[in-house]
Motif scaffolding. Sequence first.
Motif, PDB file in Angstrom:
ATOM      1  N   ARG A 308       0.824  -1.215   0.000  1.00  0.00           N
ATOM      2  CA  ARG A 308       0.000   0.000   0.000  1.00  0.00           C
ATOM      3  C   ARG A 308       0.857   1.264   0.000  1.00  0.00           C
ATOM      4  NH1 ARG A 308      -4.890  -0.501   4.170  1.00  0.00           N
ATOM      5  NH2 ARG A 308      -5.802   0.898   2.613  1.00  0.00           N
ATOM      6  N   PHE A 309       2.154   1.096  -0.122  1.00  0.00           N
ATOM      7  CA  PHE A 309       3.043   2.254  -0.162  1.00  0.00           C
ATOM      8  C   PHE A 309       3.200   2.707  -1.610  1.00  0.00           C
ATOM      9  CE2 PHE A 309       7.164   4.478  -0.029  1.00  0.00           C
ATOM     10  CZ  PHE A 309       6.918   5.365   0.999  1.00  0.00           C
ATOM     11  N   ARG A 310       2.195   3.377  -2.120  1.00  0.00           N
ATOM     12  CA  ARG A 310       2.203   3.888  -3.492  1.00  0.00           C
ATOM     13  C   ARG A 310       1.106   4.924  -3.632  1.00  0.00           C
ATOM     14  NH1 ARG A 310       0.408  -1.952  -5.295  1.00  0.00           N
ATOM     15  NH2 ARG A 310      -1.843  -1.854  -4.927  1.00  0.00           N
ATOM     16  N   ASP A 311       1.229   5.722  -4.679  1.00  0.00           N
ATOM     17  CA  ASP A 311       0.219   6.726  -5.009  1.00  0.00           C
ATOM     18  C   ASP A 311      -0.546   6.256  -6.238  1.00  0.00           C
ATOM     19  OD1 ASP A 311       0.903   8.590  -2.953  1.00  0.00           O
ATOM     20  OD2 ASP A 311       2.647   9.193  -4.142  1.00  0.00           O
ATOM     21  N   GLY A 312      -1.607   5.514  -6.025  1.00  0.00           N
ATOM     22  CA  GLY A 312      -2.335   4.933  -7.141  1.00  0.00           C
ATOM     23  C   GLY A 312      -1.458   3.933  -7.867  1.00  0.00           C
ATOM     24  N   ASP A 313      -1.212   4.190  -9.143  1.00  0.00           N
ATOM     25  CA  ASP A 313      -0.340   3.313  -9.926  1.00  0.00           C
ATOM     26  C   ASP A 313       1.109   3.801  -9.930  1.00  0.00           C
ATOM     27  OD1 ASP A 313      -2.475   1.699 -10.589  1.00  0.00           O
ATOM     28  OD2 ASP A 313      -2.962   2.865 -12.394  1.00  0.00           O
ATOM     29  N   ARG A 314       1.364   4.882  -9.237  1.00  0.00           N
ATOM     30  CA  ARG A 314       2.704   5.461  -9.239  1.00  0.00           C
ATOM     31  C   ARG A 314       3.466   5.087  -7.968  1.00  0.00           C
ATOM     32  NH1 ARG A 314       1.709  11.646  -9.715  1.00  0.00           N
ATOM     33  NH2 ARG A 314       0.179  11.026  -8.122  1.00  0.00           N
ATOM     34  N   PRO A 315       4.796   4.939  -8.076  1.00  0.00           N
ATOM     35  CA  PRO A 315       5.585   4.658  -6.880  1.00  0.00           C
ATOM     36  C   PRO A 315       5.628   5.876  -5.969  1.00  0.00           C
ATOM     37  CG  PRO A 315       7.042   5.066  -8.739  1.00  0.00           C
ATOM     38  CD  PRO A 315       5.635   5.009  -9.297  1.00  0.00           C
ATOM     39  N   ARG A 316       5.718   5.643  -4.687  1.00  0.00           N
ATOM     40  CA  ARG A 316       5.766   6.734  -3.728  1.00  0.00           C
ATOM     41  C   ARG A 316       7.199   6.993  -3.301  1.00  0.00           C
ATOM     42  NH1 ARG A 316       1.748   6.102   1.003  1.00  0.00           N
ATOM     43  NH2 ARG A 316       0.361   6.855  -0.636  1.00  0.00           N
ATOM     44  N   ASP A 317       7.535   8.256  -3.124  1.00  0.00           N
ATOM     45  CA  ASP A 317       8.834   8.648  -2.610  1.00  0.00           C
ATOM     46  C   ASP A 317       8.787   8.601  -1.083  1.00  0.00           C
ATOM     47  OD1 ASP A 317      11.442   9.499  -2.564  1.00  0.00           O
ATOM     48  OD2 ASP A 317      11.103  11.278  -3.780  1.00  0.00           O
ATOM     49  N   PHE A 318       9.931   8.868  -0.456  1.00  0.00           N
ATOM     50  CA  PHE A 318       9.975   8.940   1.007  1.00  0.00           C
ATOM     51  C   PHE A 318      10.760  10.176   1.421  1.00  0.00           C
ATOM     52  CE2 PHE A 318      12.075   8.257   5.074  1.00  0.00           C
ATOM     53  CZ  PHE A 318      10.980   7.973   5.885  1.00  0.00           C
ATOM     54  N   HIS A 319      10.160  10.983   2.291  1.00  0.00           N
ATOM     55  CA  HIS A 319      10.818  12.138   2.898  1.00  0.00           C
ATOM     56  C   HIS A 319      10.023  12.484   4.145  1.00  0.00           C
ATOM     57  CE1 HIS A 319       7.512  14.326   1.008  1.00  0.00           C
ATOM     58  NE2 HIS A 319       7.879  13.798  -0.153  1.00  0.00           N
ATOM     59  N   TYR A 320      10.422  13.538   4.874  1.00  0.00           N
ATOM     60  CA  TYR A 320       9.755  13.751   6.153  1.00  0.00           C
ATOM     61  C   TYR A 320       8.316  14.224   5.992  1.00  0.00           C
ATOM     62  CZ  TYR A 320      11.052  18.771   5.894  1.00  0.00           C
ATOM     63  OH  TYR A 320      11.211  20.072   5.528  1.00  0.00           O
ATOM     64  N   GLY A 321       7.929  14.705   4.821  1.00  0.00           N
ATOM     65  CA  GLY A 321       6.521  14.990   4.578  1.00  0.00           C
ATOM     66  C   GLY A 321       5.692  13.718   4.554  1.00  0.00           C
ATOM     67  N   ILE A 322       6.217  12.684   3.887  1.00  0.00           N
ATOM     68  CA  ILE A 322       5.558  11.374   3.888  1.00  0.00           C
ATOM     69  C   ILE A 322       5.587  10.781   5.289  1.00  0.00           C
ATOM     70  CG2 ILE A 322       5.673   9.021   2.992  1.00  0.00           C
ATOM     71  CD1 ILE A 322       4.688  11.013   0.944  1.00  0.00           C
ATOM     72  N   LEU A 323       6.725  10.924   5.974  1.00  0.00           N
ATOM     73  CA  LEU A 323       6.824  10.426   7.351  1.00  0.00           C
ATOM     74  C   LEU A 323       5.744  11.057   8.222  1.00  0.00           C
ATOM     75  CD1 LEU A 323       8.384   8.807   9.555  1.00  0.00           C
ATOM     76  CD2 LEU A 323       9.733  10.886   9.919  1.00  0.00           C
ATOM     77  N   ASP A 324       5.489  12.345   8.041  1.00  0.00           N
ATOM     78  CA  ASP A 324       4.473  13.027   8.833  1.00  0.00           C
ATOM     79  C   ASP A 324       3.103  12.388   8.616  1.00  0.00           C
ATOM     80  OD1 ASP A 324       3.680  15.339  10.564  1.00  0.00           O
ATOM     81  OD2 ASP A 324       2.522  15.864   8.788  1.00  0.00           O
ATOM     82  N   LEU A 325       2.774  12.088   7.370  1.00  0.00           N
ATOM     83  CA  LEU A 325       1.508  11.411   7.093  1.00  0.00           C
ATOM     84  C   LEU A 325       1.460  10.044   7.760  1.00  0.00           C
ATOM     85  CD1 LEU A 325       1.090  12.209   3.279  1.00  0.00           C
ATOM     86  CD2 LEU A 325      -0.089  13.311   5.194  1.00  0.00           C
ATOM     87  N   MET A 326       2.569   9.324   7.717  1.00  0.00           N
ATOM     88  CA  MET A 326       2.630   7.997   8.332  1.00  0.00           C
ATOM     89  C   MET A 326       2.401   8.084   9.838  1.00  0.00           C
ATOM     90  SD  MET A 326       5.921   6.637   6.138  1.00  0.00           S
ATOM     91  CE  MET A 326       6.122   5.081   7.028  1.00  0.00           C
ATOM     92  N   LEU A 327       3.037   9.054  10.479  1.00  0.00           N
ATOM     93  CA  LEU A 327       2.932   9.166  11.932  1.00  0.00           C
ATOM     94  C   LEU A 327       1.550   9.660  12.363  1.00  0.00           C
ATOM     95  CD1 LEU A 327       6.412  10.665  12.944  1.00  0.00           C
ATOM     96  CD2 LEU A 327       5.672   8.274  12.869  1.00  0.00           C
ATOM     97  N   ARG A 328       0.880  10.441  11.513  1.00  0.00           N
ATOM     98  CA  ARG A 328      -0.443  10.975  11.863  1.00  0.00           C
ATOM     99  C   ARG A 328      -1.574  10.040  11.455  1.00  0.00           C
ATOM    100  NH1 ARG A 328      -1.849  15.374   9.228  1.00  0.00           N
ATOM    101  NH2 ARG A 328      -0.042  15.804   7.917  1.00  0.00           N
ATOM    102  N   GLY A 329      -1.221   8.853  10.929  1.00  0.00           N
ATOM    103  CA  GLY A 329      -2.247   7.894  10.540  1.00  0.00           C
ATOM    104  C   GLY A 329      -2.975   8.258   9.274  1.00  0.00           C
ATOM    105  N   GLU A 330      -2.341   9.090   8.433  1.00  0.00           N
ATOM    106  CA  GLU A 330      -2.980   9.534   7.194  1.00  0.00           C
ATOM    107  C   GLU A 330      -2.367   8.902   5.953  1.00  0.00           C
ATOM    108  OE1 GLU A 330      -3.099  13.780   7.091  1.00  0.00           O
ATOM    109  OE2 GLU A 330      -3.983  13.958   9.091  1.00  0.00           O
ATOM    110  N   ASP A 331      -1.569   7.879   6.141  1.00  0.00           N
ATOM    111  CA  ASP A 331      -0.980   7.153   5.024  1.00  0.00           C
ATOM    112  C   ASP A 331      -1.501   5.719   5.072  1.00  0.00           C
ATOM    113  OD1 ASP A 331       1.642   7.370   3.002  1.00  0.00           O
ATOM    114  OD2 ASP A 331       1.228   5.340   3.722  1.00  0.00           O
TER     115      ASP A 331
END
Length: 365
Positions: A308-331
Amino acid sequence: MSLQHGQHGQHGQHGQHGQGADASGRTIDDGLMAAALMRTRDAIVGTETIPPLAGKDGTLDAGGRLRRMEAEFRRAVLLSELLEDLAFEIEDYPEKRATAQAVTLLRRKGGKGVKHTPLARIVRPEVDDLGHAAPLVAAYAELRADRLAEILVQREYLIPFFASILPITLSRAPAVVEMLETGLALVTPVVMRIKIALGCPRPTQFSNLVQPMIAEPGHPTLPSGHATQMFTLATMLSQLVEPGSAMASDSQLYRLACRVAINRTVAGLHFPADSAAGAVLGIQLGRYLMARGSEGSTVGSAVFDGTRFRDGDRPRDFHYGILDLMLRGEDPSTGFGDDAAALRPAPLWQSLCARATGEWETRWS
């Protein structure tokens, strides 16, 4: 992932190449020292019968005895205490494959009996998900010249980067450094056990145009060892600075952890998903370590789902913006549970963490 965590220098290695060390740390040839000690004893003892002194029971507790041991043996004792409460649960695919579908890192519950509960569950991405991310890894190559020094140094040294943020140099905070080094040592067997079970291929296996700038490790890619190490350290230090605080993705500690994790993608060694999985695993290991380091602390579970680590059909990058979503339960790939529960005491580890806390509390002196 380098097993040489190295942190503030090669201290404590005087015993190499036939050289010992005296109380001040100066080196001397072992053979010469042994010959000198033998001759000195012969001269001042002679052939006298030795009358033994009356013995007494020791008065130091286990933590005090631990502190008197050499560093390498203290590390072995602490790792034994910390690892004895961890276990792994391997989940196969419904239709059997050569690799596991998921690995759950379990930790022992507090109280009587041997009962385990999940600490971190890592679900393997599909091979196509990784393959689609290979061009993203290759695109990071344009940053290699800019990050060359960081990437080379971070193969061996990690703690000095945290010491540039917090006052935790070896001379001022030896217990803090030892606590962090023990945490790094714990990461290696845990992350390697998960890597070997999931068996995820490296970016170079999808394209010969990735061409890593440094030698590629000979083990599977997910989770990233460097990411796991850095997020373990960042979490430990966050809890040392402010016990019980919430995880803050934009803190300097987590920004640093993201930077080092991303550098491994820049080098051509890891996918962004590897870093994301390492972030979740590292945060959980850091929480586990600090919870076992104090009385009455609790820790909950977390999950990272690589499918589930993707944006639709596109691969997802990783940076602290993505980390923030992960920690806030929004990923959708990540969840941190509200199932915090007690752990078993770890008195030897607690003795080290108590000294580290004392060093931090007196940092202004």
